[in-house]
Design a protein around this motif. Sequence first.
Motif, PDB file in Angstrom:
ATOM      1  N   ASP A 205      21.154 -24.526  47.298  1.00  0.00           N
ATOM      2  CA  ASP A 205      22.038 -23.798  46.383  1.00  0.00           C
ATOM      3  C   ASP A 205      21.786 -24.066  44.913  1.00  0.00           C
ATOM      4  O   ASP A 205      22.653 -23.855  44.095  1.00  0.00           O
ATOM      5  CB  ASP A 205      23.495 -24.166  46.679  1.00  0.00           C
ATOM      6  CG  ASP A 205      23.938 -23.561  47.979  1.00  0.00           C
ATOM      7  OD1 ASP A 205      23.763 -22.357  48.137  1.00  0.00           O
ATOM      8  OD2 ASP A 205      24.435 -24.306  48.840  1.00  0.00           O
ATOM      9  N   ALA A 206      20.640 -24.583  44.562  1.00  0.00           N
ATOM     10  CA  ALA A 206      20.440 -24.927  43.155  1.00  0.00           C
ATOM     11  C   ALA A 206      19.099 -24.419  42.663  1.00  0.00           C
ATOM     12  O   ALA A 206      18.300 -25.137  42.113  1.00  0.00           O
ATOM     13  CB  ALA A 206      20.538 -26.433  42.971  1.00  0.00           C
ATOM     14  N   GLY A 207      18.865 -23.136  42.883  1.00  0.00           N
ATOM     15  CA  GLY A 207      17.593 -22.568  42.464  1.00  0.00           C
ATOM     16  C   GLY A 207      17.385 -22.610  40.962  1.00  0.00           C
ATOM     17  O   GLY A 207      16.286 -22.870  40.492  1.00  0.00           O
ATOM     18  N   ALA A 208      18.463 -22.357  40.220  1.00  0.00           N
ATOM     19  CA  ALA A 208      18.316 -22.181  38.774  1.00  0.00           C
ATOM     20  C   ALA A 208      19.116 -23.229  37.987  1.00  0.00           C
ATOM     21  O   ALA A 208      20.188 -23.644  38.409  1.00  0.00           O
ATOM     22  CB  ALA A 208      18.774 -20.786  38.380  1.00  0.00           C
ATOM     23  N   CYS A 209      18.573 -23.608  36.837  1.00  0.00           N
ATOM     24  CA  CYS A 209      19.216 -24.597  35.967  1.00  0.00           C
ATOM     25  C   CYS A 209      20.562 -24.079  35.467  1.00  0.00           C
ATOM     26  O   CYS A 209      20.674 -22.940  35.032  1.00  0.00           O
ATOM     27  CB  CYS A 209      18.296 -24.897  34.792  1.00  0.00           C
ATOM     28  SG  CYS A 209      19.022 -25.975  33.556  1.00  0.00           S
ATOM     29  N   ARG A 210      21.593 -24.923  35.529  1.00  0.00           N
ATOM     30  CA  ARG A 210      22.930 -24.542  35.060  1.00  0.00           C
ATOM     31  C   ARG A 210      22.912 -24.231  33.569  1.00  0.00           C
ATOM     32  O   ARG A 210      23.682 -23.424  33.081  1.00  0.00           O
ATOM     33  CB  ARG A 210      23.914 -25.696  35.260  1.00  0.00           C
ATOM     34  CG  ARG A 210      24.187 -26.026  36.682  1.00  0.00           C
ATOM     35  CD  ARG A 210      25.248 -25.136  37.262  1.00  0.00           C
ATOM     36  NE  ARG A 210      24.991 -25.020  38.681  1.00  0.00           N
ATOM     37  CZ  ARG A 210      25.478 -24.071  39.467  1.00  0.00           C
ATOM     38  NH1 ARG A 210      26.244 -23.141  38.958  1.00  0.00           N
ATOM     39  NH2 ARG A 210      25.188 -24.039  40.730  1.00  0.00           N
ATOM     40  N   SER A 211      22.051 -24.931  32.849  1.00  0.00           N
ATOM     41  CA  SER A 211      22.083 -24.832  31.405  1.00  0.00           C
ATOM     42  C   SER A 211      21.288 -23.630  30.900  1.00  0.00           C
ATOM     43  O   SER A 211      21.773 -22.881  30.060  1.00  0.00           O
ATOM     44  CB  SER A 211      21.541 -26.130  30.801  1.00  0.00           C
ATOM     45  OG  SER A 211      21.575 -26.051  29.401  1.00  0.00           O
ATOM     46  N   CYS A 212      20.052 -23.425  31.422  1.00  0.00           N
ATOM     47  CA  CYS A 212      19.194 -22.393  30.832  1.00  0.00           C
ATOM     48  C   CYS A 212      18.715 -21.344  31.822  1.00  0.00           C
ATOM     49  O   CYS A 212      18.070 -20.375  31.425  1.00  0.00           O
ATOM     50  CB  CYS A 212      17.998 -23.043  30.135  1.00  0.00           C
ATOM     51  SG  CYS A 212      16.762 -23.671  31.284  1.00  0.00           S
ATOM     52  N   GLY A 213      18.988 -21.526  33.122  1.00  0.00           N
ATOM     53  CA  GLY A 213      18.617 -20.493  34.095  1.00  0.00           C
ATOM     54  C   GLY A 213      17.207 -20.594  34.647  1.00  0.00           C
ATOM     55  O   GLY A 213      16.826 -19.817  35.520  1.00  0.00           O
ATOM     56  N   SER A 214      16.386 -21.538  34.145  1.00  0.00           N
ATOM     57  CA  SER A 214      15.020 -21.683  34.679  1.00  0.00           C
ATOM     58  C   SER A 214      15.077 -22.242  36.097  1.00  0.00           C
ATOM     59  O   SER A 214      15.970 -23.000  36.429  1.00  0.00           O
ATOM     60  CB  SER A 214      14.204 -22.654  33.821  1.00  0.00           C
ATOM     61  OG  SER A 214      14.230 -22.254  32.478  1.00  0.00           O
ATOM     62  N   HIS A 228      15.056 -35.362  43.494  1.00  0.00           N
ATOM     63  CA  HIS A 228      14.609 -35.761  42.155  1.00  0.00           C
ATOM     64  C   HIS A 228      14.156 -34.495  41.441  1.00  0.00           C
ATOM     65  O   HIS A 228      13.093 -33.969  41.702  1.00  0.00           O
ATOM     66  CB  HIS A 228      13.480 -36.783  42.262  1.00  0.00           C
ATOM     67  CG  HIS A 228      13.931 -38.057  42.901  1.00  0.00           C
ATOM     68  ND1 HIS A 228      13.112 -39.140  43.091  1.00  0.00           N
ATOM     69  CD2 HIS A 228      15.146 -38.437  43.383  1.00  0.00           C
ATOM     70  CE1 HIS A 228      13.799 -40.121  43.671  1.00  0.00           C
ATOM     71  NE2 HIS A 228      15.040 -39.707  43.862  1.00  0.00           N
ATOM     72  N   TRP A 229      14.993 -34.027  40.527  1.00  0.00           N
ATOM     73  CA  TRP A 229      14.801 -32.705  39.944  1.00  0.00           C
ATOM     74  C   TRP A 229      14.706 -32.771  38.422  1.00  0.00           C
ATOM     75  O   TRP A 229      15.150 -33.738  37.800  1.00  0.00           O
ATOM     76  CB  TRP A 229      15.989 -31.808  40.334  1.00  0.00           C
ATOM     77  CG  TRP A 229      17.310 -32.391  39.915  1.00  0.00           C
ATOM     78  CD1 TRP A 229      18.056 -33.299  40.595  1.00  0.00           C
ATOM     79  CD2 TRP A 229      17.998 -32.165  38.677  1.00  0.00           C
ATOM     80  NE1 TRP A 229      19.174 -33.631  39.881  1.00  0.00           N
ATOM     81  CE2 TRP A 229      19.155 -32.955  38.702  1.00  0.00           C
ATOM     82  CE3 TRP A 229      17.736 -31.362  37.569  1.00  0.00           C
ATOM     83  CZ2 TRP A 229      20.067 -32.966  37.628  1.00  0.00           C
ATOM     84  CZ3 TRP A 229      18.642 -31.375  36.506  1.00  0.00           C
ATOM     85  CH2 TRP A 229      19.802 -32.170  36.554  1.00  0.00           C
ATOM     86  N   SER A 230      14.131 -31.720  37.857  1.00  0.00           N
ATOM     87  CA  SER A 230      14.137 -31.588  36.410  1.00  0.00           C
ATOM     88  C   SER A 230      13.985 -30.115  36.073  1.00  0.00           C
ATOM     89  O   SER A 230      13.529 -29.326  36.898  1.00  0.00           O
ATOM     90  CB  SER A 230      12.989 -32.381  35.785  1.00  0.00           C
ATOM     91  OG  SER A 230      11.760 -31.887  36.270  1.00  0.00           O
ATOM     92  N   CYS A 231      14.417 -29.749  34.887  1.00  0.00           N
ATOM     93  CA  CYS A 231      14.316 -28.357  34.453  1.00  0.00           C
ATOM     94  C   CYS A 231      13.160 -28.220  33.465  1.00  0.00           C
ATOM     95  O   CYS A 231      13.183 -28.844  32.407  1.00  0.00           O
ATOM     96  CB  CYS A 231      15.619 -27.893  33.810  1.00  0.00           C
ATOM     97  SG  CYS A 231      15.440 -26.253  33.082  1.00  0.00           S
ATOM     98  N   PRO A 232      12.164 -27.392  33.797  1.00  0.00           N
ATOM     99  CA  PRO A 232      11.032 -27.215  32.888  1.00  0.00           C
ATOM    100  C   PRO A 232      11.428 -26.418  31.642  1.00  0.00           C
ATOM    101  O   PRO A 232      10.724 -26.442  30.636  1.00  0.00           O
ATOM    102  CB  PRO A 232      10.016 -26.445  33.730  1.00  0.00           C
ATOM    103  CG  PRO A 232      10.822 -25.732  34.767  1.00  0.00           C
ATOM    104  CD  PRO A 232      12.033 -26.573  35.021  1.00  0.00           C
ATOM    105  N   GLY A 233      12.561 -25.715  31.707  1.00  0.00           N
ATOM    106  CA  GLY A 233      12.969 -24.858  30.602  1.00  0.00           C
ATOM    107  C   GLY A 233      13.630 -25.625  29.466  1.00  0.00           C
ATOM    108  O   GLY A 233      13.222 -25.534  28.311  1.00  0.00           O
ATOM    109  N   CYS A 234      14.666 -26.423  29.804  1.00  0.00           N
ATOM    110  CA  CYS A 234      15.442 -27.057  28.741  1.00  0.00           C
ATOM    111  C   CYS A 234      15.337 -28.578  28.788  1.00  0.00           C
ATOM    112  O   CYS A 234      15.874 -29.269  27.914  1.00  0.00           O
ATOM    113  CB  CYS A 234      16.905 -26.638  28.830  1.00  0.00           C
ATOM    114  SG  CYS A 234      17.742 -27.245  30.311  1.00  0.00           S
ATOM    115  N   GLY A 235      14.665 -29.107  29.799  1.00  0.00           N
ATOM    116  CA  GLY A 235      14.466 -30.556  29.839  1.00  0.00           C
ATOM    117  C   GLY A 235      15.600 -31.329  30.496  1.00  0.00           C
ATOM    118  O   GLY A 235      15.518 -32.551  30.639  1.00  0.00           O
ATOM    119  N   LEU A 236      16.663 -30.618  30.907  1.00  0.00           N
ATOM    120  CA  LEU A 236      17.730 -31.312  31.636  1.00  0.00           C
ATOM    121  C   LEU A 236      17.109 -31.927  32.894  1.00  0.00           C
ATOM    122  O   LEU A 236      16.286 -31.300  33.555  1.00  0.00           O
ATOM    123  CB  LEU A 236      18.812 -30.296  32.032  1.00  0.00           C
ATOM    124  CG  LEU A 236      20.179 -30.829  32.478  1.00  0.00           C
ATOM    125  CD1 LEU A 236      20.923 -31.440  31.284  1.00  0.00           C
ATOM    126  CD2 LEU A 236      21.038 -29.718  33.084  1.00  0.00           C
TER     127      LEU A 236
END
Lengths: 453, 247
Positions: A205-214, A228-236
């Motif tokens: 259920d967590a395909g996209a970053c909450r902050s930026c949608g990536s 162990h996850w990270s967002c390539p879009g906003c760095g969260l």
Amino acid sequence: MRVRLAVIVGTAVSLLLRAAGRAGTTLPGRVVLLLAPKAIATLGAKLGAGTAVVSATNGKTTTSALVEGALSRSGMDVVHNSAGANMSGGIVSALIGGSSGERTIGLFEIDEFWVPEIASQLRPKAVLLGNLFRDQLDRYGELDTILDRWVHCARELTSQGTIVLLCADDPGMAWVGHDLPKELVIWFGLEDTSVALEELPASADAGACRSCGSPLNYSAVLLGHLGHWSCPGCGLSRPTPTYQCTKVDLKGARAIELEIVGPDGQHSASVGLPGVYNAYNALGAWALSSTLGVSPEVITASFNESGPSFGRAERLSYNGRSTSIMLVKNPTGANEVFRTLTAEPSGLNLLFVLNDRIADGRDVSWIWDADLEVLAPSIGHVVCSGTRAEEAALRFLYAGVGRDRITTVNEPIAGLDQLAKDSEGDLWVLPTYTAMLELRGKLADLGTVERVV
Amino acid sequence: MPVDPAAHLTVSVLYPTLLNIYADRGNLIFLQRRCEWRNIGFSINSVGIGDPIDADGTNLIYVGGGQDRDQALCASDLAGAKAELLRDWVASGSPMLAVCGGYQMLGHGYSSPSVSIDGVGAFDAETVAGPDRLIGAIEIKTDLPGPTGGVLVGFENHSGRTTLGPGATALGRVVHGHGNDGVSGMEGVRQNASIGTYLHGPLLPKNWWLADWLIASALGISVDHLPSLPNEAEAAAHRSARKAAGS
């Protein structure tokens, strides 16, 4: 005054129910709330050592049972809704049934949706939020609705000094904690990637970053969308946990051994519960117990004696056959039960009980989200029971279990008898929530399981 | 005409990691098994954000449902070339199944007090958020040929109220449940083999004959020419779901 009167009435209802042989885990509380709507705040404030709250889609009951064990062993009196009645009525029923001295602490598991309403009345010392997975969408609509409620609730509680414990591996929980005062947030997470899955499961259920949608990147997927996850879009990215589980040793479908590193050093514990999901439950329980002041030695000792709680990997004897009950109620929880069962020798004898009552979710779609394909090769024979038995049977058929190895018997005890007749060896029962209550009740009447009071 | 031994069904699935909320993959598992049991080749083409749809290599398009946030991400990706392709696909009545959120996005658009999302405009349908969600088991009567007399069952869970324009025909009439808007008595939309509907559950495992109808349509043959399968378990599951819907 009003509350005191209401409690007297509620207690009388409780006594009457027990005299009639009923558990009374919800009704007495409902009666009290009818007479005194603010009873949670009033009764909660009487607990000398304060309160703590646990919520999550999966693991509420087991986590709070482990914390209860640690607190009790440390000498506290614990008021606890142990039977999983986790809405207002259940909380109040537990409150009127418990003591209220100096060393009394309230420990409540709360239904995901009702966390804001109940926690704001309790004003707890600590709140543990473990995870959110898709579950009972027919009851609450979208998952995002609950997450938004938690974000607001955590903000309000921390403004009053409540400590919030969050699972760093769930990107949704990280979103709850990302802008809270750092000194009031405690993260916990699983470091041992040897138990990682190959890929995100279908029900993630967590395909996209909450902050930026990536789309999020995972270096390790550990359970559902936890990892162990990270967002390539906003760095969260996944916060560094204060409490880390550095080693998970799975002991089949019976137990786990853990190494946990916290602010006070490294500790080993064995827990009489199976699977990676219980490693998360135990880690969260460790973090909360420790935060509430229980020493590592006491937590270890208490964990070492722990066993299954209320239909979660409970083991009993049915007509001389070892019978294990493992609750399944949503895709992620079910997947973890399946993963755990594949550690047992194949040829499993399974009773799958699918009910569609309100507490199960009226929508039984979730069985198609669950990875039954993982379990199918381990199945010897499966009997499907419950109000939607035929749809469960179809799911097993399409997961790859042959038609000749699937039987449908709607009534669950008759189903269990059929399974026992058609097979040899251990029996495994996988019921949904109301099916679990129903089965336990009937087995209690037959004298094979102790009734919860 | 019997099934060609080289027959192969390729399903293009739009945004499978974002639009999958109501066990949409159950529809795909169901199609896959029923093809495999008949020795019909089966493959899935996953179309993600930024990926093109290979129309020539596709026999059937599937679009599932997602949460509002995820649907908004997909909607902006659909605008442009993909939208045009999908409009042509539906205009020619090619095989498509769009469920719940997918159904809404294939229409003109979705609006609520807080968001306004442009749709593809493939179906003449417009969706506006209602004050509450329409939730529950649902049964509809269609005029599709099938052993249940055209009856389909499923589960619906949507806040959107969908109104069909003059250029659209409903998939069926509501027997039990809410349907497109809770008042018109209409459910879904159909343009030949292109179907939009609120029925999940998932839809195809609850209605095995519709899966076969889609497979046959996608292969360009009559459903009577598909090799028959034992359907006792499938029919029992349909009856169970129908009972839950109130029949």
